[in-house]
Scaffold this active site. Structure first.
Site, PDB file in Angstrom:
ATOM      1  CG  HIS A   1       0.441   1.723 -10.169  1.00 16.30           C
ATOM      2  ND1 HIS A   1       1.710   1.231  -9.938  1.00 16.30           N
ATOM      3  CD2 HIS A   1      -0.405   0.843  -9.590  1.00 16.30           C
ATOM      4  CE1 HIS A   1       1.629   0.111  -9.245  1.00 16.30           C
ATOM      5  NE2 HIS A   1       0.366  -0.160  -9.021  1.00 16.30           N
TER       6      HIS A   1
ATOM      7  CG  LEU B   1       2.333   4.695  -7.289  1.00 18.03           C
ATOM      8  CD1 LEU B   1       1.721   6.087  -7.397  1.00 18.03           C
ATOM      9  CD2 LEU B   1       1.238   3.637  -7.256  1.00 18.03           C
TER      10      LEU B   1
ATOM     11  CD  GLN C   1      -4.265  -7.282  -1.680  1.00 21.43           C
ATOM     12  OE1 GLN C   1      -5.175  -6.501  -1.452  1.00 21.43           O
ATOM     13  NE2 GLN C   1      -3.656  -7.323  -2.863  1.00 21.43           N
TER      14      GLN C   1
HETATM   15  O1  PAF Z   1      -3.927  -4.622  -7.480  1.00 23.50           O
HETATM   16  C1  PAF Z   1      -3.574  -4.173  -6.368  1.00 23.50           C
HETATM   17  O2  PAF Z   1      -2.604  -3.406  -6.253  1.00 23.50           O
HETATM   18  C2  PAF Z   1      -4.329  -4.568  -5.111  1.00 23.50           C
HETATM   19  O3  PAF Z   1      -4.777  -5.887  -5.183  1.00 23.50           O
HETATM   20  C3  PAF Z   1      -5.500  -3.599  -4.773  1.00 23.50           C
HETATM   21  C4  PAF Z   1      -6.549  -3.626  -5.867  1.00 23.50           C
HETATM   22  C5  PAF Z   1      -4.963  -2.188  -4.606  1.00 23.50           C
HETATM   23  C6  PAF Z   1      -6.172  -4.025  -3.467  1.00 23.50           C
HETATM   24  O4  PAF Z   1      -5.291  -3.987  -2.399  1.00 23.50           O
END
Ligand code: PAF
Length: 222
Positions: free
Chosen positions: A38, A34, A62
């Site tokens: 964030h 973070l 992802q």
């Molecule tokens: O933006 C991110 O950190 C990621 O793509 C998310 C939205 C937490 C999904 O894993």
């Protein structure tokens, strides 16, 4: 300190209790590591809702095989301390088995904004992975709001569209990009840049700002 839970059932029990007390809840989905960006999402969450949940999950779906899943920074202890200072109420930090089970067979496939020819052009796997995990987080948490940074603008469009298409009753709230003094958007991956690469990267924001200024003043943007 925020309550740290690792199961969907525990998170849902807290959200159900808050809802039964008439409280609104905001979700801040993150992959941890973070930074101020964030923490701004958390502060904006408190402007919409009474309680804020931060999720920390480095989503394998992802990342392509050649990407940085293995070396993506994992700093949970430090993240929880930062969230304590913001008075976040709950951290949901599941492991991959809790998130996907052992026989996961469903993928949310996105078109529309996921095929805009921007980040999807370079990371064709990315938005299906994001849409899959974010739809799960929305359904798992059942919160009222979800905070997403405008820094990842295509992602913001994708998750907004996904929630609408799947009738998930959660309001996706856009939050303005937080930048360092040199103009760089705060990002967990900035730590990978050498001094030279960082300097090169700031020339992109300078060029974009100069083009935008010219366009706004009706001049030649070239
Ligand atoms: O933006 C991110 O950190 C990621 O793509 C998310 C939205 C937490 C999904 O894993």
């Amino acid at each position: 300190m925020p309550i740290v839970v690792r199961t969907v059932a525990d998170m849902r029990a807290h959200v159900a209790k808050w809802h039964s007390e008439g409280l609104k809840v905001a979700l801040v989905p993150t992959m941890g590591a973070l930074h101020e960006g964030h923490l701004t999402l958390v502060r904006e969450g408190f402007k919409c809702a009474d309680k804020v949940i931060v999720t920390i999950f480095v989503n394998p779906k992802q990342f392509a095989a050649h990407e940085d899943l293995g070396k993506y920074p994992r700093t949970e202890e430090q993240d929880v301390e930062l969230l304590a200072a913001e008075k976040a109420d709950l951290v949901f930090a599941p492991d991959a088995l809790e998130m996907y089970g052992s026989n996961f067979a469903t993928q949310v496939h996105m078109e529309g904004p996921a095929l805009a020819g921007l980040e999807d052009k370079f990371r064709p796997h990315f938005f299906d992975g994001v849409a899959t995990v974010v739809s799960k987080l929305f359904i798992q948490s059942q919160t009222d709001f979800a905070m997403f940074g405008e820094k990842d603008y295509q992602q913001l469009m994708v998750v907004t569209h996904m929630a609408r298409d799947l009738n998930i009753p959660i309001e996706v709230v856009p939050v303005a990009t937080v930048r360092d003094d040199d103009g760089m958007a705060k990002s967990s991956r900035n730590r990978y840049l050498s001094k030279h690469e960082r300097h090169q990267a700031t020339s992109i924001i300078r060029a974009l700002e100069s083009a935008a200024k010219k366009i706004r003043s009706g001049g030649d943007a070239q």
